[in-house]
Write a protein that holds these residues in place. Structure first.
Motif, mmCIF file in Angstrom:
data_model
loop_
_atom_site.group_PDB
_atom_site.id
_atom_site.type_symbol
_atom_site.label_atom_id
_atom_site.label_comp_id
_atom_site.label_asym_id
_atom_site.label_seq_id
_atom_site.Cartn_x
_atom_site.Cartn_y
_atom_site.Cartn_z
ATOM 1 N N VAL A 164 3.482 8.777 -8.868
ATOM 2 C CA VAL A 164 2.124 9.109 -8.432
ATOM 3 C C VAL A 164 2.091 10.549 -7.931
ATOM 4 O O VAL A 164 3.131 11.158 -7.673
ATOM 5 C CB VAL A 164 1.649 8.164 -7.310
ATOM 6 N N GLY A 165 0.884 11.071 -7.792
ATOM 7 C CA GLY A 165 0.709 12.405 -7.240
ATOM 8 C C GLY A 165 0.320 12.333 -5.778
ATOM 9 O O GLY A 165 -0.030 11.261 -5.270
ATOM 10 N N PRO A 166 0.359 13.459 -5.077
ATOM 11 C CA PRO A 166 -0.017 13.481 -3.659
ATOM 12 C C PRO A 166 -1.424 12.942 -3.409
ATOM 13 O O PRO A 166 -1.668 12.256 -2.412
ATOM 14 C CB PRO A 166 0.085 14.964 -3.288
ATOM 15 N N GLY A 167 -2.349 13.241 -4.328
ATOM 16 C CA GLY A 167 -3.711 12.743 -4.168
ATOM 17 C C GLY A 167 -3.789 11.233 -4.263
ATOM 18 O O GLY A 167 -4.575 10.590 -3.551
ATOM 19 N N ASP A 168 -2.966 10.645 -5.154
ATOM 20 C CA ASP A 168 -2.929 9.181 -5.275
ATOM 21 C C ASP A 168 -2.413 8.549 -3.985
ATOM 22 O O ASP A 168 -2.929 7.524 -3.527
ATOM 23 C CB ASP A 168 -2.028 8.769 -6.441
ATOM 24 N N ILE A 169 -1.381 9.157 -3.429
ATOM 25 C CA ILE A 169 -0.821 8.636 -2.176
ATOM 26 C C ILE A 169 -1.873 8.687 -1.077
ATOM 27 O O ILE A 169 -2.119 7.699 -0.377
ATOM 28 C CB ILE A 169 0.422 9.448 -1.759
ATOM 29 N N ARG A 170 -2.517 9.839 -0.939
ATOM 30 C CA ARG A 170 -3.517 10.009 0.109
ATOM 31 C C ARG A 170 -4.671 9.031 -0.065
ATOM 32 O O ARG A 170 -5.146 8.424 0.900
ATOM 33 C CB ARG A 170 -4.044 11.445 0.072
ATOM 34 N N GLY A 171 -5.108 8.855 -1.308
ATOM 35 C CA GLY A 171 -6.224 7.953 -1.567
ATOM 36 C C GLY A 171 -5.903 6.522 -1.194
ATOM 37 O O GLY A 171 -6.722 5.821 -0.582
ATOM 38 N N LYS A 172 -4.701 6.066 -1.540
ATOM 39 C CA LYS A 172 -4.322 4.687 -1.233
ATOM 40 C C LYS A 172 -4.072 4.498 0.259
ATOM 41 O O LYS A 172 -4.370 3.437 0.819
ATOM 42 C CB LYS A 172 -3.114 4.279 -2.073
ATOM 43 N N VAL A 173 -3.539 5.509 0.902
ATOM 44 C CA VAL A 173 -3.346 5.431 2.354
ATOM 45 C C VAL A 173 -4.703 5.332 3.055
ATOM 46 O O VAL A 173 -4.890 4.510 3.967
ATOM 47 C CB VAL A 173 -2.556 6.650 2.868
ATOM 48 N N ASP A 174 -5.651 6.150 2.635
ATOM 49 C CA ASP A 174 -6.983 6.117 3.252
ATOM 50 C C ASP A 174 -7.644 4.756 3.049
ATOM 51 O O ASP A 174 -8.253 4.200 3.972
ATOM 52 C CB ASP A 174 -7.873 7.213 2.660
ATOM 53 N N THR A 175 -7.536 4.216 1.828
ATOM 54 C CA THR A 175 -8.129 2.908 1.552
ATOM 55 C C THR A 175 -7.455 1.826 2.380
ATOM 56 O O THR A 175 -8.118 0.942 2.941
ATOM 57 C CB THR A 175 -8.009 2.566 0.054
ATOM 58 N N ALA A 176 -6.128 1.890 2.469
ATOM 59 C CA ALA A 176 -5.392 0.896 3.254
ATOM 60 C C ALA A 176 -5.776 0.974 4.726
ATOM 61 O O ALA A 176 -5.936 -0.068 5.391
ATOM 62 C CB ALA A 176 -3.890 1.103 3.085
ATOM 63 N N GLU A 177 -5.927 2.172 5.252
ATOM 64 C CA GLU A 177 -6.324 2.320 6.656
ATOM 65 C C GLU A 177 -7.690 1.685 6.902
ATOM 66 O O GLU A 177 -7.909 1.013 7.914
ATOM 67 C CB GLU A 177 -6.342 3.800 7.041
ATOM 68 N N ARG A 178 -8.610 1.901 5.966
ATOM 69 C CA ARG A 178 -9.944 1.315 6.117
ATOM 70 C C ARG A 178 -9.878 -0.211 6.065
ATOM 71 O O ARG A 178 -10.504 -0.900 6.885
ATOM 72 C CB ARG A 178 -10.864 1.838 5.010
ATOM 73 N N LEU A 179 -9.117 -0.745 5.122
ATOM 74 C CA LEU A 179 -9.029 -2.197 4.972
ATOM 75 C C LEU A 179 -8.273 -2.840 6.131
ATOM 76 O O LEU A 179 -8.643 -3.924 6.603
ATOM 77 C CB LEU A 179 -8.359 -2.543 3.640
ATOM 78 N N LEU A 180 -7.219 -2.183 6.603
ATOM 79 C CA LEU A 180 -6.475 -2.719 7.744
ATOM 80 C C LEU A 180 -7.325 -2.684 9.009
ATOM 81 O O LEU A 180 -7.266 -3.598 9.843
ATOM 82 C CB LEU A 180 -5.179 -1.925 7.941
ATOM 83 N N GLY A 181 -8.123 -1.628 9.146
ATOM 84 C CA GLY A 181 -9.044 -1.570 10.277
ATOM 85 C C GLY A 181 -10.069 -2.691 10.223
ATOM 86 O O GLY A 181 -10.412 -3.299 11.242
#
Length: 288
Positions: free
Chosen positions: A267-284
């Motif tokens: 994956v690229g850095p943007g993919d990592i950032r995007g999935k981290v952001d989505t995971a943070e929202r869902l975990l919240g």
């Protein structure tokens, strides 16, 4: 596609290098839609940030330049077709309609939907009513709405899901996973949110199935919910794809070097950032 869908970053200039994309159904490289290119170009010049914007379409020669002008500059965009009757879209919209108090009965919902773009375009008689009833049944069974004597109201959980802009199916997956959980680990939480429709999972590449099947059996006790049978190829592969995505999130949380994560998971850095952001929202959302 990411640029066309909207990127929340200031940009004065947009450069569209490639105007064709591989399409399996088309059987080769297919020109991008006019609307998609216009969407990309429209990202240049953010209101309040730039006084103007510049959009550049790259052409390899004069003939291509003329074609790009005809295809994208002078051409009108394709007609917009409503996708409202697709259940994933309607789940969120129906819950929001009820939770906001805009409609509180089946008749009120159908009256509202009857004034939408979809209703003016469709020629399928009864399609909207059928999908609406199916979605209302889903929301009711999963505890997002209450139906009594013809009245429909959102439950406390339904209000929360709507306020958080979650797909109700994502909320149902999270609630089901947490309901009987005795012990929750980070990987279990990551895997749970990675199974939801709101998370775009990493693809399983050649050799991944064996690797993540082994990981699944090693850490099966940490995963929340009931795992599908290994003989159910589609469901089990989705489960493993979620596990691969969760493993990437686990590496990120452990502060593994980003280059190593990118190399390991392709994956690229943007993919990592995007999935981290989505995971943070869902975990919240899961915490609430």
């Amino acid at each position: 596609p990411t640029l066309a869908a909207g990127v929340n970053t200031p940009s004065r200039r947009v450069v569209v290098r490639d105007w064709r994309r591989y399409d399996g159904e088309f059987g080769g490289m297919k020109p991008l839609d006019v609307l998609e290119v216009h969407q990309m170009c429209g990202r240049a010049g953010r209101p309040g940030l730039d006084p103007y914007g510049e959009a550049v379409l790259l052409a390899k020669d004069h003939d291509t330049r003329d074609e790009l002008f005809d295809r994208y500059v002078y051409a009108d965009p394709e007609p917009v077709q409503s996708k409202l009757a697709a259940e994933p879209a309607l789940r969120t919209h129906l819950l929001a309609t009820v939770a906001s108090g805009f409609a509180n009965s089946r008749e009120g919902i159908l009256e509202f939907l009857g004034n939408t773009l979809y209703a003016s375009q469709t020629e399928e008689s009864g399609r909207l009513e059928h999908v609406t009833d199916s979605v209302l049944d889903y929301l009711d069974v999963n505890g997002f709405v209450d139906r009594e004597a013809g009245s429909i109201t959102a439950t406390n959980v339904g209000h929360t899901v709507s306020r958080l802009y979650l797909d109700p199916m994502s909320a149902a997956e999270i609630l089901d996973g947490l309901r009987d959980a005795e012990e929750v680990t980070p990987l279990g939480c990551y895997h749970l949110v990675c199974r939801t429709p709101d998370m775009y999972q990493l693809y399983l590449k050649s050799g991944d199935r064996e690797e993540y099947t082994e990981l699944f059996y090693e850490r099966e006790t940490e995963l929340l919910g009931v795992a599908p049978s290994e003989f159910d190829d589609v469901a089990f592969e989705d489960w493993l794809a979620a596990l691969k995505t969760a493993s990437m999130l686990e590496d990120w949380a452990r502060e593994v070097d980003e280059d190593r994560i990118a190399e390991r998971f392709g994956v690229g850095p943007g993919d990592i950032r995007g999935k981290v952001d989505t995971a943070e929202r869902l975990l919240g959302a899961a915490e609430q």
